[in-house]
Scaffold this active site. Structure first.
Site, PDB file in Angstrom:
ATOM      1  N   GLU A 197       0.820  -1.230   0.000  1.00 25.78           N
ATOM      2  CA  GLU A 197       0.000   0.000   0.000  1.00 25.78           C
ATOM      3  C   GLU A 197       0.846   1.269   0.000  1.00 25.78           C
ATOM      4  OE1 GLU A 197      -3.049  -0.162   3.042  1.00 25.78           O
ATOM      5  OE2 GLU A 197      -4.115  -1.728   1.963  1.00 25.78           O
ATOM      6  N   TYR A 205     -11.768  -2.984   1.263  1.00 24.91           N
ATOM      7  CA  TYR A 205     -12.535  -3.346   2.463  1.00 24.91           C
ATOM      8  C   TYR A 205     -13.883  -2.635   2.406  1.00 24.91           C
ATOM      9  CZ  TYR A 205      -8.078  -5.014   4.342  1.00 24.91           C
ATOM     10  OH  TYR A 205      -6.899  -5.689   4.545  1.00 24.91           O
ATOM     11  N   GLU A 223      -5.619  -8.136  -0.503  1.00 20.62           N
ATOM     12  CA  GLU A 223      -6.337  -7.812   0.739  1.00 20.62           C
ATOM     13  C   GLU A 223      -7.784  -7.512   0.374  1.00 20.62           C
ATOM     14  OE1 GLU A 223      -4.771  -5.043   3.612  1.00 20.62           O
ATOM     15  OE2 GLU A 223      -2.703  -5.543   3.058  1.00 20.62           O
TER      16      GLU A 223
HETATM   17  O1  AHR Z   1      -5.367  -5.751   6.898  1.00 21.03           O
HETATM   18  C1  AHR Z   1      -5.240  -4.628   7.725  1.00 21.03           C
HETATM   19  C2  AHR Z   1      -4.468  -3.500   7.058  1.00 21.03           C
HETATM   20  O2  AHR Z   1      -5.204  -3.018   5.989  1.00 21.03           O
HETATM   21  C3  AHR Z   1      -3.144  -3.865   6.433  1.00 21.03           C
HETATM   22  O3  AHR Z   1      -2.093  -3.835   7.345  1.00 21.03           O
HETATM   23  C4  AHR Z   1      -2.968  -2.800   5.405  1.00 21.03           C
HETATM   24  O4  AHR Z   1      -2.203  -3.232   4.311  1.00 21.03           O
HETATM   25  C5  AHR Z   1      -4.370  -2.395   5.040  1.00 21.03           C
HETATM   26  O5  AHR Z   1      -4.556  -1.039   5.082  1.00 21.03           O
END
Ligand code: AHR
Length: 502
Positions: free
Chosen positions: A173, A244, A292
């Site tokens: 990231e 996310y 992720e």
């Molecule tokens: O998965 C949690 C965090 O989310 C990780 O450390 C990061 O890469 C992302 O922002």
């Protein structure tokens, strides 16, 4: 009851199911490592201190690959801290998570854990505070059989065989201002290219992942990928995506449609990569490592509590997932499978305790969160080829994504079986789904449902706990009928329908 139809036609093959779609992530963050995978003294711990209950659940989950050691953590990590005699390992400040890292677990222990768990490791190098030399040193330590300073050091540390790590992430990231050593796209593209070039001098066959965007809402989304790939195109195999999702402002219907964003994310990154390839006159195709993804209630408290200065393994990011989270999660998994032609790998973030499908009590029980189930079922039943299916069904309006179909689905198929994974996103209505599976070989009427399960609950916010670990779990769906083949999918549900020739 809403009505829908769906045709499964093997001619609509997308790509083979890729086992790496079912990857996960173990970061030195909160209780993922300490009291997660590792807890010496736990009643189920093996002689190395790995929790047997977590190992058993990890195997049941059907995970293929595991990314390590971060995450934001990796951007300040010195891998050398985690090797050699434990009593000599330094304790360090972990700036990313405002914690103390004891380094009890390092690369050698982690690889031993992956071997016991039967997983493929995927390693990230620190391009935040470090660079080319440290990445190449780590590669030498891990992958060179013997006869050099660092490979012999690994052997002296007890790891006779090389770790043979094939897939490497070039940082984490780096587009995010929160990242230690955050860079512009050009700065990152240059260091990623130089690191990749040096790593390929050690081993040209490595699979390398350049950092893409940390989310589709990043202000640099799109231009970041273009710039980074212009610098690295010939040197890397994959570009990463991270995403996310969470329910915001009580908008459950909008949250259940979050896969629309993932869909847009993947399509945009693939087009951008192809455009860079065209500009460079290259026939090579870059694939996506969605390394992720998950539901994460990011808007809630993240840092260690005030007064807990630099705690060791504090409980961080311990989201307790409910049924609706699992259905949104299942829809994200469906999206990854639907893009198997270009998504070469994916990592559900993370494995234990930290936004995870597996939860543990220190010294005590371990249990399956709601999100465990869609992942485990897809990992077990998605076999052979991915087949694209498009339900003909009603849509509903969302503020963020406009009109979204109530059903979201994908099928997979091998010689013996076809499996349909389908979510009903309607918050109120069951859907009667009629299946046309005649193209599966034997004509309409010759295909039957062998097994159908549904993950749902009358309370969409029902969760599993240590005391009630199976409150939300897949149950048989006995509503299916033949002539015509049909089944009822309850509102807010994840469904797995296994079909076979009669
Ligand atoms: O998965 C949690 C965090 O989310 C990780 O450390 C990061 O890469 C992302 O922002």
């Amino acid at each position: 009851m809403l009505q829908a139809q769906l045709t499964i036609d093997p001619a609509h093959r997308v790509a083979p199911v890729r086992r790496r779609t079912f990857g996960t992530f173990v970061e030195h963050l909160g209780r993922c490592v300490y009291t997660g995978i590792y807890e010496p003294g736990h009643p189920t711990a093996d002689e190395e201190g790995f929790r047997g209950d977590v190992l058993a659940l990890t195997r049941e989950l059907g995970v293929s690959t595991v990314r390590y050691p971060g995450g934001n953590f990796v951007s300040g990590y010195r891998w050398e801290d985690g090797i050699g005699p434990r009593e000599q390992r330094p304790r360090r400040l972990d700036l990313a998570w405002h914690s103390t890292e004891t380094n009890e677990i390092g690369i050698d222990e982690f690889i031993r854990w992956t071997r016991v768990a039967g997983l493929e490791p995927m390693m990230a190098v620190n391009l935040g505070t470090r660079g080319v030399q440290e990445a190449v040193d780590l590669l030498e330590y891990c992958n060179i059989p013997s006869g050099t300073a660092l490979s012999d050091l690994r052997i002296a540390n007890g790891a006779k065989d090389p770790h043979d790590i094939r897939m490497w992430c070039l940082g984490n990231e780096m587009d995010g201002p929160w990242q230690i050593g955050h860079k512009t796209a050009l700065e990152y593209g240059r260091i990623a290219a130089e690191t990749a070039r040096a790593m390929r001098m050690v081993d040209p066959s490595l699979e390398l992942v350049a950092c893409g965007s940390s989310g589709s809402s990043m202000p640099t989304f799109g231009t970041w990928e273009a710039t980074v790939l212009e610098e690295t195109y010939d040197l890397v195999d994959h570009i990463s995506c991270h995403a996310y999702y969470e329910e915001k402002d009580g908008d459950l219907a909008g949250f259940l449609a979050c896969a629309s964003d993932m869909e847009h994310f993947i399509s945009t990154v693939v087009s951008t990569a192809d455009q860079v390839g065209a500009k460079l006159g290259s026939r090579k195709k870059i694939s996506v490592s969605f390394d992720e993804w998950n539901v994460w209630y990011l808007s809630r408290v993240q840092a260690a509590e005030p007064g807990q200065d630099w705690p060791v393994a504090p409980p961080l990011l311990e989201d307790h997932y409910h049924l609706a989270d699992a259905v949104a999660f299942g829809s994200l998994l469906i999206t990854l499978l639907r893009h198997s032609d270009r998504v070469a790998a994916a990592c559900m973030a993370q494995l234990v305790n930290v936004i995870a499908p597996i939860m543990t009590e220190p010294g005590g029980r371990a249990w399956r969160q709601t999100t465990f189930h869609p992942f485990a079922q897809a990992a077990r039943h998605a076999k052979g080829d991915v087949v694209r299916v498009e339900p003909v069904c009603p849509t509903y309006e969302t503020a963020e994504f406009g009109a979204v179909p109530v059903l979201h689905a994908v099928a997979t198929r091998d010689e013996t079986e076809t499996t349909l994974f389908v979510v009903n996103r309607s918050t109120a209505e069951p859907v009667e789904l009629e299946l046309d599976a005649g193209a599966l070989g034997a004509g309409t009427g010759a295909v039957r449902i062998v097994e159908a399960t549904t993950l749902t609950h009358e309370d969409v916010y029902a969760r599993n706990t240590a005391d009630d670990p199976d409150r939300v779990a897949p149950r048989p769906n006995t509503s299916h009928r033949s002539d015509p083949l049909r089944i009822v999918l309850p509102p807010v549900s994840w469904n797995v329908i296994r079909l076979s020739r009669a």
